[in-house]
Each structure stands twice: as C-alpha cells, then as structure tokens.
Design an enzyme around this catalytic site. Structure first.
Site, PDB file in Angstrom:
ATOM      1  N   THR A   1      14.739  18.355  17.803  1.00  0.00           N
ATOM      2  CA  THR A   1      15.737  19.426  17.866  1.00  0.00           C
ATOM      3  C   THR A   1      15.125  20.567  18.672  1.00  0.00           C
ATOM      4  O   THR A   1      14.038  20.437  19.242  1.00  0.00           O
ATOM      5  CB  THR A   1      16.082  19.930  16.453  1.00  0.00           C
ATOM      6  OG1 THR A   1      14.940  20.612  15.904  1.00  0.00           O
ATOM      7  CG2 THR A   1      16.469  18.775  15.536  1.00  0.00           C
TER       8      THR A   1
ATOM      9  N   SER B   1      14.232  21.377   3.355  1.00  0.00           N
ATOM     10  CA  SER B   1      12.879  21.912   3.313  1.00  0.00           C
ATOM     11  C   SER B   1      12.139  21.408   4.553  1.00  0.00           C
ATOM     12  O   SER B   1      12.658  21.484   5.665  1.00  0.00           O
ATOM     13  CB  SER B   1      12.190  21.494   2.004  1.00  0.00           C
ATOM     14  OG  SER B   1      10.864  21.957   1.948  1.00  0.00           O
TER      15      SER B   1
ATOM     16  N   ASP C   1      26.410  34.318   8.392  1.00  0.00           N
ATOM     17  CA  ASP C   1      25.008  34.701   8.371  1.00  0.00           C
ATOM     18  C   ASP C   1      24.588  34.674   6.906  1.00  0.00           C
ATOM     19  O   ASP C   1      25.108  35.457   6.094  1.00  0.00           O
ATOM     20  CB  ASP C   1      24.841  36.106   8.963  1.00  0.00           C
ATOM     21  CG  ASP C   1      23.403  36.605   8.939  1.00  0.00           C
ATOM     22  OD1 ASP C   1      22.567  36.020   8.225  1.00  0.00           O
ATOM     23  OD2 ASP C   1      23.117  37.608   9.621  1.00  0.00           O
TER      24      ASP C   1
ATOM     25  N   ASN D   1      21.016  24.424   5.173  1.00  0.00           N
ATOM     26  CA  ASN D   1      20.190  24.078   6.325  1.00  0.00           C
ATOM     27  C   ASN D   1      19.757  25.295   7.136  1.00  0.00           C
ATOM     28  O   ASN D   1      18.743  25.250   7.833  1.00  0.00           O
ATOM     29  CB  ASN D   1      20.961  23.114   7.237  1.00  0.00           C
ATOM     30  CG  ASN D   1      20.276  22.913   8.568  1.00  0.00           C
ATOM     31  OD1 ASN D   1      19.240  22.266   8.671  1.00  0.00           O
ATOM     32  ND2 ASN D   1      20.839  23.497   9.625  1.00  0.00           N
TER      33      ASN D   1
ATOM     34  N   LYS E   1       9.170  27.443   2.367  1.00  0.00           N
ATOM     35  CA  LYS E   1       9.630  26.101   2.008  1.00  0.00           C
ATOM     36  C   LYS E   1       9.068  25.663   0.654  1.00  0.00           C
ATOM     37  O   LYS E   1       9.740  24.943  -0.096  1.00  0.00           O
ATOM     38  CB  LYS E   1       9.263  25.107   3.113  1.00  0.00           C
ATOM     39  CG  LYS E   1       9.982  25.349   4.433  1.00  0.00           C
ATOM     40  CD  LYS E   1      11.499  25.322   4.263  1.00  0.00           C
ATOM     41  CE  LYS E   1      12.238  25.420   5.593  1.00  0.00           C
ATOM     42  NZ  LYS E   1      13.704  25.382   5.417  1.00  0.00           N
TER      43      LYS E   1
ATOM     44  N   THR F   1      29.389  25.977   9.364  1.00  0.00           N
ATOM     45  CA  THR F   1      29.143  27.414   9.463  1.00  0.00           C
ATOM     46  C   THR F   1      27.914  27.704  10.306  1.00  0.00           C
ATOM     47  O   THR F   1      26.989  26.901  10.395  1.00  0.00           O
ATOM     48  CB  THR F   1      28.968  28.054   8.072  1.00  0.00           C
ATOM     49  OG1 THR F   1      27.699  27.670   7.525  1.00  0.00           O
ATOM     50  CG2 THR F   1      30.078  27.631   7.126  1.00  0.00           C
TER      51      THR F   1
ATOM     52  N   TYR G   1       5.946  30.368   6.898  1.00  0.00           N
ATOM     53  CA  TYR G   1       6.976  29.333   6.937  1.00  0.00           C
ATOM     54  C   TYR G   1       6.801  28.368   5.775  1.00  0.00           C
ATOM     55  O   TYR G   1       7.758  28.079   5.034  1.00  0.00           O
ATOM     56  CB  TYR G   1       6.928  28.587   8.268  1.00  0.00           C
ATOM     57  CG  TYR G   1       7.888  27.418   8.325  1.00  0.00           C
ATOM     58  CD1 TYR G   1       9.265  27.636   8.393  1.00  0.00           C
ATOM     59  CD2 TYR G   1       7.431  26.105   8.312  1.00  0.00           C
ATOM     60  CE1 TYR G   1      10.153  26.577   8.438  1.00  0.00           C
ATOM     61  CE2 TYR G   1       8.311  25.037   8.357  1.00  0.00           C
ATOM     62  CZ  TYR G   1       9.664  25.273   8.416  1.00  0.00           C
ATOM     63  OH  TYR G   1      10.550  24.215   8.452  1.00  0.00           O
TER      64      TYR G   1
END
Length: 299
Positions: A191, A142, A64, A91, A160, A40, A156
C-alpha cells in the site's frame, strides 16, 4: 436511531480510512461479496473516485476519526440508510516512525489521537448499535508492530500495543451480546503506508543517531511498493472472518506476520524459562488463595 432486528441477508460494513490502501481493499471486498458498505475517509471526493456514486449498497461519508461530532454523524447516517451496522472496521491510522529522541512530544499525542483514541471513539459509538442487535463484529486493524516493538517504532508500536490490549479486554465484555472482536495484525502490505503522502518521521535530528536514522529511512524506502502482502487478498480474508461462526480474537495476515508471531511466542517461552525461578520467588510466605489466570475470570 434504533437499529433493525437481526435478519438474514447482506451485512452492513462501516469502514474507516477507506479512501486507499487496506481500508479501500476491505470495502471493495465487502461490496464484491454482495454486502453493503459505509465507506468513510477524510475526503469524501476520494471515496467517490474510488467506489463511484452512492447507491443502494454504498454510502460514502467524510469522517475524521479524531472528530467526535463526525463520528456521531457517520454512525447515525449509516443506521438511517441501512438500518444496522454488522461489521465495523477500525482501519483509519498512520505510521509515525523514527527514533524516539528525534520525535517531539506532540508527535506521540497526534499518533495516539488517530490510532488509539479515534478507534476508541468509533467503537464506543457503534457498540450500542450492535448490543441492540445482539450481533456484530469489530475488526481493529493493528500491525505486527502491535505484537513486537523495534527500532523506529516507539510511538507507532505503542499505539498498536494499546489497540491490542483494548481489543482483548473489550472482546470479553461484549461477547455475551453476540459481538465478536478481532485484532488484525498485517505484516508488510503493498500500500502507500510507506509513501511520503502517508508515513511520517521524526524531524528533530540528533547527531548521535544520524547513522541509525539514515539506515532506518533507507530500509523503509527500499520496502516501499516492494511488500509481499496483497491488500485485495486481505480484504477477502476479512469477509471470510466476518462470516465465520467462531472468529479469532487475534489474526495475523501474511507469511511475514506468521514468522513474527512464531518468533515472539518462542522468545517469550525462552525468557520466561530463563527467569522462572526469580519470577516465582516474589510470592509471599503467607497463605493465599489461588486466583484464576488473568483474562479468564470473565470468559
């Protein structure tokens, strides 16, 4: 739709944020292991480009995680296609970095809507399926920023930290039903997390912070596409964990993550010992019953 009863054979994974990066690597690793994947992401076409057309082992869905209607539809479609959900990988998320005073209140709300409340809502939608099956595994992605805060990570890391507290708590609640939950704490992985297409920074500059803010952005720019972690290897590691008899509640990914965990454990011990007497002095002089350590009463 009611899930099918437990059976031997391929697992069915539902992976959020699977269009790229770690999510895509996890979905690919599961497919390569012979499992079935519901991939997804916000743009279904990107999923088709990444994994190909739907098949008897793949279902791509637009999702979403801040939209409860899309969450419900995705879970229903997954069960309709494959009969069950064995592994949920939460994720989907992003990093909003920068100095706290240079960010707007709405930046924090949007960060939490995706990283925290979206994850909560996905988990809430899938747990009834897993309870009915009396089996399942939830991976909540996380970060080392979920264990240690630092400059530029206020909202951020806060998101987490919330994910980690949530996961530890719910893991104890669902364990009697054969459901396992694992916090995944990646270090820096190669990434596009730090690409301009993904990362966000505070955009209300303050003169006092100009030098620090510039240094932080330079640090992350230099790290971008120069990280040590390999997403493909992380994906394969999660397949291993999904098949483990006794998977961990917390798992760190990468040698940098290991170093952070070891440093955090050591610093907690040093600080605890330094202030132990003052901490103990807050007990009352009245009789009381020794209670079990928090978090163990229901284990």
């Amino acid at each position: 739709m009611t899930p099918t009863l437990p059976r031997n054979g391929p697992k069915t994974w539902l992976v959020t944020g699977a269009t790229r990066g770690i999510g895509a690597a996890i979905a690919q690793a599961a497919l390569e292991a012979g499992d079935r994947v519901v991939a997804t992401g916000r743009r279904r076409q990107a999923l088709v480009e990444a994994f190909g057309a739907d098949s008897d082992v793949l279902l791509s869905l637009a999702l979403d995680v801040t939209d409860p209607g899309q969450i419900a539809a995705a879970v229903e479609a997954a069960v309709a296609r494959f009969g069950r959900i064995d592994v949920l990988v939460n994720n989907a998320g992003y990093g909003h970095l920068g100095l706290f005073e240079e960010m707007r209140p709405e930046d924090a709300r949007v960060q939490f809507d995706t990283n925290v409340f979206g994850l909560f809502d996905m988990t809430r939608a899938v747990l009834p399926i897993m309870r009915a099956q009396r089996s399942g595994h939830v991976f909540n992605i996380s970060s080392i920023g979920g264990l240690v805060g630092g400059e530029s990570g206020s909202i951020y890391c806060a998101s987490k930290f919330a994910v980690e507290g949530f996961t530890e708590s719910v893991a104890a609640e669902v364990r009697p039903f054969g459901i396992r939950m694992t916090i995944v704490e990646p270090g820096f992985f190669r990434t596009d997390f730090l690409d301009a297409s993904s990362v966000r920074y505070g955009d209300t500059p303050i003169a006092d912070y100009a030098e620090a803010s510039a240094a932080i952005r330079a640090f992350y720019t230099a790290r971008n596409q120069n990280q040590a972690g390999d997403p493909a290897k992380l994906g394969k590691a999660l397949v291993t964990l999904a098949n483990a008899d006794n998977p961990p509640v917390r798992w760190s990914a990468g040698t940098d993550a290991i170093a952070v965990v070891e440093g955090r454990a050591a610093s907690l011990r040093v600080e605890l010992d330094a202030w132990r007497d003052l901490s103990a002095s807050t007990d009352g002089d009245f009789p009381f019953r020794e209670e079990p350590t928090f978090g163990t009463a229901w284990s």
